[in-house]
Design an enzyme around this catalytic site. Structure first.
Site, PDB file in Angstrom:
ATOM      1  CB  SER A 164      15.572 -27.477 -26.718  1.00 25.84           C
ATOM      2  OG  SER A 164      16.111 -26.320 -26.155  1.00 25.84           O
TER       3      SER A 164
ATOM      4  CG  ASP B 284      11.224 -21.701 -23.844  1.00 30.22           C
ATOM      5  OD1 ASP B 284      10.693 -22.151 -22.806  1.00 30.22           O
ATOM      6  OD2 ASP B 284      12.441 -21.481 -23.936  1.00 30.22           O
TER       7      ASP B 284
ATOM      8  NE  ARG C 216       9.634 -28.153 -17.643  1.00 27.27           N
ATOM      9  CZ  ARG C 216       9.294 -27.040 -18.246  1.00 27.27           C
ATOM     10  NH1 ARG C 216       8.115 -26.517 -18.045  1.00 27.27           N
ATOM     11  NH2 ARG C 216      10.123 -26.437 -19.064  1.00 27.27           N
TER      12      ARG C 216
ATOM     13  NE  ARG D 276      11.831 -18.094 -19.484  1.00 32.03           N
ATOM     14  CZ  ARG D 276      12.395 -18.186 -20.689  1.00 32.03           C
ATOM     15  NH1 ARG D 276      13.152 -17.225 -21.145  1.00 32.03           N
ATOM     16  NH2 ARG D 276      12.177 -19.254 -21.428  1.00 32.03           N
TER      17      ARG D 276
ATOM     18  CD  GLU E 105      15.173 -33.842 -23.274  1.00 31.80           C
ATOM     19  OE1 GLU E 105      14.172 -33.363 -23.858  1.00 31.80           O
ATOM     20  OE2 GLU E 105      15.985 -34.607 -23.820  1.00 31.80           O
ATOM     21  CG  ASN E 106       9.084 -30.564 -20.981  1.00 34.11           C
ATOM     22  OD1 ASN E 106       8.467 -30.258 -21.996  1.00 34.11           O
ATOM     23  ND2 ASN E 106      10.052 -29.793 -20.507  1.00 34.11           N
TER      24      ASN E 106
HETATM   25  C1  FPP Z   1       7.472 -24.190 -22.341  1.00 38.32           C
HETATM   26  O1  FPP Z   1       7.467 -23.154 -21.396  1.00 38.32           O
HETATM   27  C2  FPP Z   1       6.136 -24.761 -22.569  1.00 38.32           C
HETATM   28  C3  FPP Z   1       5.777 -26.074 -22.352  1.00 38.32           C
HETATM   29  C4  FPP Z   1       6.735 -27.066 -21.840  1.00 38.32           C
HETATM   30  C5  FPP Z   1       4.407 -26.573 -22.569  1.00 38.32           C
HETATM   31  C6  FPP Z   1       3.595 -25.961 -23.663  1.00 38.32           C
HETATM   32  C7  FPP Z   1       2.186 -26.346 -23.448  1.00 38.32           C
HETATM   33  C8  FPP Z   1       1.115 -25.593 -23.721  1.00 38.32           C
HETATM   34  C9  FPP Z   1       1.185 -24.233 -24.307  1.00 38.32           C
HETATM   35  C10 FPP Z   1      -0.203 -26.148 -23.322  1.00 38.32           C
HETATM   36  C11 FPP Z   1      -1.168 -26.488 -24.392  1.00 38.32           C
HETATM   37  C12 FPP Z   1      -0.630 -27.078 -25.597  1.00 38.32           C
HETATM   38  C13 FPP Z   1      -1.362 -27.746 -26.531  1.00 38.32           C
HETATM   39  C14 FPP Z   1      -0.691 -28.112 -27.799  1.00 38.32           C
HETATM   40  C15 FPP Z   1      -2.755 -28.134 -26.370  1.00 38.32           C
HETATM   41  P1  FPP Z   1       8.350 -23.313 -20.087  1.00 38.32           P
HETATM   42  O2  FPP Z   1       7.509 -23.935 -19.029  1.00 38.32           O
HETATM   43  O3  FPP Z   1       9.589 -24.058 -20.406  1.00 38.32           O
HETATM   44  O4  FPP Z   1       8.678 -21.821 -19.733  1.00 38.32           O
HETATM   45  P2  FPP Z   1       9.990 -21.238 -19.011  1.00 38.32           P
HETATM   46  O5  FPP Z   1      11.132 -21.510 -19.944  1.00 38.32           O
HETATM   47  O6  FPP Z   1       9.685 -19.788 -18.871  1.00 38.32           O
HETATM   48  O7  FPP Z   1      10.112 -21.950 -17.705  1.00 38.32           O
END
Ligand code: FPP
Length: 248
Positions: free
Chosen positions: A197, A21, A72, A25, A68-69
């Site tokens: 989550s 996560d 977005r 940010r 849930e993503n």
């Molecule tokens: C959460 O951060 C992250 C994700 C929803 C995606 C994670 C994906 C990767 C790291 C890409 C590559 C992965 C693989 C396994 C090849 P957020 O966007 O929720 O951050 P925030 O809470 O700061 O908004």
């Protein structure tokens, strides 16, 4: 002594699950778009997978995209899917060189066709690897998984292949996406949020939870070692008393 050298390899968690996560940010702090954070999160994925394989952690599950993503903004979803397709195809060779098997859990049929195909191909190419299994949770949510398991169990009851009296924990385990995998003993979440989550709700019943303020793109091997060391300093009682554990 380095953090890595302090790890007791005989008390290593067999399965570690991570909620990656804080990409959004992190990007915002750099004055960039959210996808820049996801792109930089790939380096952390690589570091963590490498560290897990080097130590001998048998299963590493990464929460890469939740059900849930899908809600977005469309351009972020498309960019994330492209990043996943690209990363999976670019990393398959490295996974094979390092004897790492790729598996996936979630509603995989809901993924865009190219992502689904790339994933299937990578899983097929790495299926005989045995050092570490990297499990990507994609279009995954625990409630979706539990509903899906209940439907399939109910189907068996309806067709008289299973009697309700014979439903046990094992029955549930066998119908989850994680069937055959050990339960995670350690769950790490980055970015300072203290939530599960909708991630592996059944499987995390006895897991130790570790939270760090580090945002995912800043997460490195040393942070992974720190989480394992913290886990190794805890007493896992599974409902028993400390005295019962000592006299064992
Ligand atoms: C959460 O951060 C992250 C994700 C929803 C995606 C994670 C994906 C990767 C790291 C890409 C590559 C992965 C693989 C396994 C090849 P957020 O966007 O929720 O951050 P925030 O809470 O700061 O908004």
């Amino acid at each position: 002594m380095s953090l890595k050298e302090n790890i007791n390899l005989s008390k290593l968690p067999q399965h570690i699950a991570i909620i990656m996560d804080g990409n959004g940010r992190w990007a915002k702090q750099q004055g960039e778009q959210r996808i820049f954070g996801h792109e930089n999160g790939v380096r952390s994925v690589r570091d963590t997978v490498e560290a897990a394989a080097e130590l001998g952690v048998k299963y590493l599950t990464l929460y890469a995209f939740s059900t849930e993503n899908w809600n977005r903004p469309q351009e972020e979803v498309i960019a994330l899917m492209q990043l996943l397709v690209h990363t999976i195809s670019a990393e398959t060779k490295t996974l094979n060189e390092n004897n790492i098997r790729l598996q996936a859990i979630g509603d995989l049929k809901s993924l865009p066709q190219d992502c689904f195909n790339e994933l299937q191909e990578a899983m097929e190419k790495t299926k005989s690897n045995s050092r570490t299994t990297l499990v990507l949770a994609l279009s995954y949510s625990s409630r979706w998984e539990i509903i899906d398991a209940v439907k399939r169990i109910a189907e068996k009851v309806t067709t008289n292949t299973l009697s309700p009296q014979n439903i046990t924990e094992q029955t549930i385990n066998e119908h989850l996406c994680t069937a055959g995998m050990p339960e995670p003993e350690l769950m790490i979440r980055t970015s300072g949020e203290h939530r599960i989550s909708n991630f592996l709700l059944w499987q995390l019943a006895y897991a130790e939870l570790y939270f760090t303020d580090k945002l995912w793109p800043d997460f490195r091997k040393e942070d992974f070692y720190e989480a394992i060391l913290d886990y190794q300093n805890r007493e896992r009682r599974f409902g028993k008393t400390s005295e019962q554990l000592i006299s064992k």
